[in-house]
Write an enzyme that holds these catalytic residues in place. Structure first.
Site, mmCIF file in Angstrom:
data_model
loop_
_atom_site.group_PDB
_atom_site.id
_atom_site.type_symbol
_atom_site.label_atom_id
_atom_site.label_comp_id
_atom_site.label_asym_id
_atom_site.label_seq_id
_atom_site.Cartn_x
_atom_site.Cartn_y
_atom_site.Cartn_z
ATOM 1 N N GLU A 1 0.809 -1.221 0.000
ATOM 2 C CA GLU A 1 0.000 0.000 0.000
ATOM 3 C C GLU A 1 0.850 1.283 0.000
ATOM 4 O OE1 GLU A 1 -4.309 -0.555 1.586
ATOM 5 O OE2 GLU A 1 -2.940 -0.572 3.283
ATOM 6 N N HIS B 1 -0.693 6.068 7.695
ATOM 7 C CA HIS B 1 -1.892 5.295 7.358
ATOM 8 C C HIS B 1 -2.124 4.299 8.477
ATOM 9 C CE1 HIS B 1 -4.805 2.651 5.662
ATOM 10 N NE2 HIS B 1 -3.953 1.643 5.581
ATOM 11 N N HIS C 1 -5.221 1.816 11.003
ATOM 12 C CA HIS C 1 -6.537 1.211 11.225
ATOM 13 C C HIS C 1 -6.939 1.524 12.660
ATOM 14 C CE1 HIS C 1 -4.686 -2.095 8.407
ATOM 15 N NE2 HIS C 1 -4.934 -0.991 7.745
ATOM 16 N N HIS D 1 -11.774 0.382 6.495
ATOM 17 C CA HIS D 1 -10.339 0.179 6.407
ATOM 18 C C HIS D 1 -9.573 0.983 7.465
ATOM 19 C CE1 HIS D 1 -6.714 -0.015 3.368
ATOM 20 N NE2 HIS D 1 -6.309 0.000 4.608
#
Lengths: 259, 259, 259, 259
Positions: D80, D99, D101, D171
Site C-alpha cells: 500500500e 496510514h 486502522h 479500512h
C-alpha cells in the site's frame, strides 16, 4: 505540624507520575500546590509531560503566573499556569489543583443535555451537579481553547465557584482540594466514575448520589482513606511513599475511631 | 483433609494481588476467608490497598468485627469488615467473601430498570437475577454509603439471602462462595460478564442464561476448573501456586470423569 | 515441503501464548492443529490455561477425542476437545481450530436481532453473516453450555457448515482455517472487528463488507500478510519466530507479486 | 537549518514504535516521510509490523512507488505504499503521512449518518468535518479494500483534498502534516478524540469544535507542543529523543512568547 518542603515538592513530582499512570493526564495536563508558607505563591513543573517531570523541573510562581526567581530557568512554564493561579486567587481554601483532559470526563463537557456527577461513593466529593465552563461564552468561538491569561483563568474560577470540579467544554476539567493527595485521589476516581456513568447512561435512568450522600462523604473522608490510595499509587510508579501523619507506622494508619 | 493454615493465609495474600491485577479491586475492596477450624472467626488484611497486602497484614476477627489477639496490631482494620462478619454470621455455608467496586458492575447498581445477571457460562454461578441492596432504604439518604457496623452488614446479608452475589447501590458488590478460589474466580468473571452485558444491552434484547443453565453450571463446576484459573492467576502476579488436591501433579489435574 | 513436526508443535505452544496476550482467550479457550501427516489425529494441550502451556503439555488425540498414546499423561485433557474433533471430522479442509470466549464477540451471541460480520478488511475472512449455534436448540436449556461429547460437537459443526466462524450462544466462538497462523490471526482480528462493530452499532446504520469484498480478501490473503502478523505476535510473547517459507530471510518476505 | 538525515531516519523508526505503543497501528499500518532534499522521493520501512521496524528496514521510493536503489533489498515493500506516494504527489505541502486502522476511528468510516470531527482541542487540526473515501465508488465492491496502485492512491488523495485527515471506509484513515512529529501526534490524538466521540454520541447531541477553534489550534500549534509529546512518546518506547530546535536544552523549550 512542621512543614517539610523538600518532601512536599518530591510528592508533587510523584503526583505527576501517578496521574499519568492512572490515565488522568497523558503528555498534557498539570498539577500544582500552593506554597504552604506563602499563600501568594504556588509550585508547578516547567512545561513538560507529567511522566517526565523531575524535581529539577519544579518552578515557583506568583498567583498572576509570574515566575519567582531566576528566569526562565529551568525552562518554559506551562502556558496554562493561569488556570491554577486564578483558582488559588479566588479560593483561599484550595491548596492543590489538577487540570486534566481525563478521557472519560471530556465527553460530558460536549453533551449539553447530559448531567455529570457522582454515582459511586469513592467519587462523591466531585459533587452531584458539576458546572461546565465554556470559553466561548466570554471569549468567542475562535480561541484555541487554552487558558493563557489571568482574565480567562478568573472566568473559569467564577464558574468553578465553590465547587470541587468544573468541566471545561471541549477541553477537560479542573479538580481542586485541600491537599495534593486529595486532588490526585479525586482526579483518579472522577475518571473511574465517568467511565461508569457513560455505561450506566446507555442502559436507562441513572440514580446519582444524593446531596446528603455527597456531603457525608466529603465531610467524613478521613486521612487514612487518602493514605491507603497514596501508598498504592506511589508503588505503582516506583516512587517513595512518605506517610503523612506521625502516628502512622511502616504501613500507615491506626486511627480508626471504632478502635 | 489436613488443613494447612499458613498456606491458606498465603493464598489470601495472593487473592488480594489477583483481584487487583484483574481490575476487580483498585486501592479499595477486600477479600476474607472464614477460619477453617473456628467458624466464628474470619481472616482479613488490615486496612491496606489489596496490591500492597503482605502476610504480616492478615488479622483475625470475630464475626462481630472485634479484633482477635493483641490490638491494634498490625494496624487499623478495614472499617467495612462488618460486610464480611454479617455474611459469615447469616450464611454458615459461606467460607469466603469478596467486596469490590468492580468497574463494570457498579453501573448496574444505579440503573433501576436494568437487570443484572449471567449471559455467559463462565459467570453462570452469579445467577440470572441478582439483587441490589440500597443502603438508603433503611439508613436514609445521608450516609456515606459505607457499611460500618453490624446492623448495616446484617441488612445487606438479608438482601443477599441465599444468592451468590448482591449489588450495593452506588457502591459495588459482594460475592460469596465455598472457598477462596471460587470467590476470586467468580469476581473476575462477574466483571467480564458485566462488560459483555453493557455491550449486549446497547445492541438489542439480550438472552440471559436460563435458570437451568445457571443451576447446571453452579452444580457441575469442578475443582479443576477453579484450579486452571488459579494456576494462571498466581503466575500473573508472581505468587506461589499450591495445587489444592493431593492427586494433582506439577500441573494439576487428572480427574476428568470421562477418562 | 518437508514437515517439521517439532517446530509445528512449538508454534502451537506459541499460539496459546499469543491468543492469551491478545485477549482472545483468558484462563480458558484452546487452539488445535490437525496432524499434518495423519488427518485422523489432532494436537492440543492438556487442560491448562493457554498462557501456561508448555511443549510437554501437548497431547495427540483421535478425532473422537480419544487420547493417543500412554494415558492420561501428561494430564487431564480439555473436556471440550470434542469441539475440535468434530470440526476436523466434518471439514477435511480445516487444519487448525480456535475456540474462545473473545470478550467483544460473546455479546453478539446473546442478541438475536444483531448481525455479526466483518466491517473492516483485516477481519474480512470471518464473513459478513456469521451463524450462531445455540446448544439449547438440540440439548435443552439445562446444560452447562459445554460441548462435552461428539454429539454436541457434531451439532456445532453442522451450524458452522462451510463458514470460517460460528458463534456459540452464551459461550463464545469457533474459528477455523487452513493453518495455525491463519486461525490465530483471524481470532485476533475478529475480536478487534467486534469491538469496532459494537461502537459502530451505537452510532447508526452500519455498512458491512460486501460479499465480494469478503471473497476478495479471503482469496487474496497472502502468506506474507500472516507472516507480518506472526513475527510481531511472537515478539510480543517472547517466543521464537520461525519464518514459514524458505525464501524468507531474517525478516521474512520478498514475494510481492508487484516486484 | 542543516538537515541531519540519519537522525531523521532514526526518528522514522521511533515513529513506528510510538504508533504501535499508542494503539494507532497494530501489526499493520505505516508511516512515511518525504525526502527533505528530494521532494520526489520518500522513506518508508519494508513490509514489517511497525513495532519490529529497525533502521535497516528503511527504504527509499519514488512517488510512484518504485524502489530507489538495489532492489528488492532489504525486503518486500508495503503493497500500500501508493497511499503515501499519491498523497506526496498531490500535496507538495505534506512532508509526512500516517496510514492506520486506528480502532476507534474505523467505526466512523462505516456509519454514514455519523459525523466525524474534533470535539477536543488537542485533536483540533484533524478538522471538524472529515471526508470518508470509499474505494467501492470508483473501483467496485469486489476489491480487497487495499490501495495497491497509483490510480487508487490518486483517488484517495482527491478525497483527502486539502484536509488533514481522510477516513477510508471499512479500512482506516490517512493523516498528513508538515512533519513526522506532527502526524504522529495527530494520529494519537485522533484516536483519543474518536473514543471520546463514540461515548459522547451515546449520551446526546454533541458540540464539535467550531471552525474558528479548529483554525486557531491549527495555526497556533507551536513546536514546543509537539516536542512535549515527542519527548514523552520516545521515553515510552525506550528510543532516543533528539530535541528538534537548537535553542532547546536537555529538556527542550524556552520559547514561550509570554516570557
Amino acid at each position: 505540624m512542621t512543614i517539610n518542603l523538600p518532601q512536599l515538592l518530591d510528592d508533587l513530582v510523584t503526583a505527576n507520575h501517578i496521574l499519568d499512570k492512572h490515565n488522568v493526564v497523558d503528555s498534557f495536563g498539570h498539577v500544582t500546590i500552593r506554597h504552604p508558607e506563602n499563600p501568594n505563591h504556588f509550585f508547578m513543573s516547567r512545561a513538560r509531560a507529567p511522566a517526565c517531570v523531575e524535581i529539577g523541573d519544579i518552578m515557583e510562581f506568583k498567583l498572576d503566573g509570574t515566575v519567582v526567581g531566576p528566569n526562565p530557568n529551568p525552562g518554559k512554564p506551562y502556558s496554562e499556569r493561569f488556570i491554577h493561579g486564578a483558582i488559588f486567587e479566588a479560593r483561599p481554601d484550595v491548596m492543590a489543583v489538577v487540570h486534566n483532559h481525563s478521557p472519560n470526563v471530556v465527553p460530558f463537557s460536549v453533551v449539553k443535555s447530559q448531567r455529570f456527577g457522582a454515582i459511586m461513593h469513592m467519587a462523591a466529593p466531585i459533587g452531584c451537579n458539576i458546572p461546565n465552563w465554556d470559553i466561548a461564552h466570554k471569549f468567542g468561538d475562535c480561541t484555541n481553547l487554552l487558558v493563557t491569561n489571568m482574565e480567562m483563568g478568573r472566568d473559569l474560577a467564577k464558574t468553578l465557584a465553590d465547587n470541587t470540579v468544573s468541566l471545561m467544554r471541549g477541553h477537560g476539567a479542573v479538580v481542586v482540594g485541600k491537599g495534593l493527595r486529595e486532588v490526585v485521589f479525586l482526579s483518579i476516581f472522577m475518571e473511574i466514575n465517568a467511565e461508569m456513568l457513560v455505561k450506566a447512561q446507555s442502559m436507562g435512568e441513572v440514580t446519582y448520589l444524593s446531596e446528603g450522600e455527597v456531603a457525608a462523604n466529603a465531610k467524613g473522608r478521613a486521612g487514612f482513606t487518602l493514605e491507603r490510595g497514596w501508598e498504592n499509587f506511589c508503588r505503582g510508579v516506583n516512587r517513595p511513599y512518605y506517610p503523612q501523619a506521625w502516628e502512622m507506622g511502616p504501613g500507615f494508619s491506626r486511627t480508626d475511631p471504632t478502635l
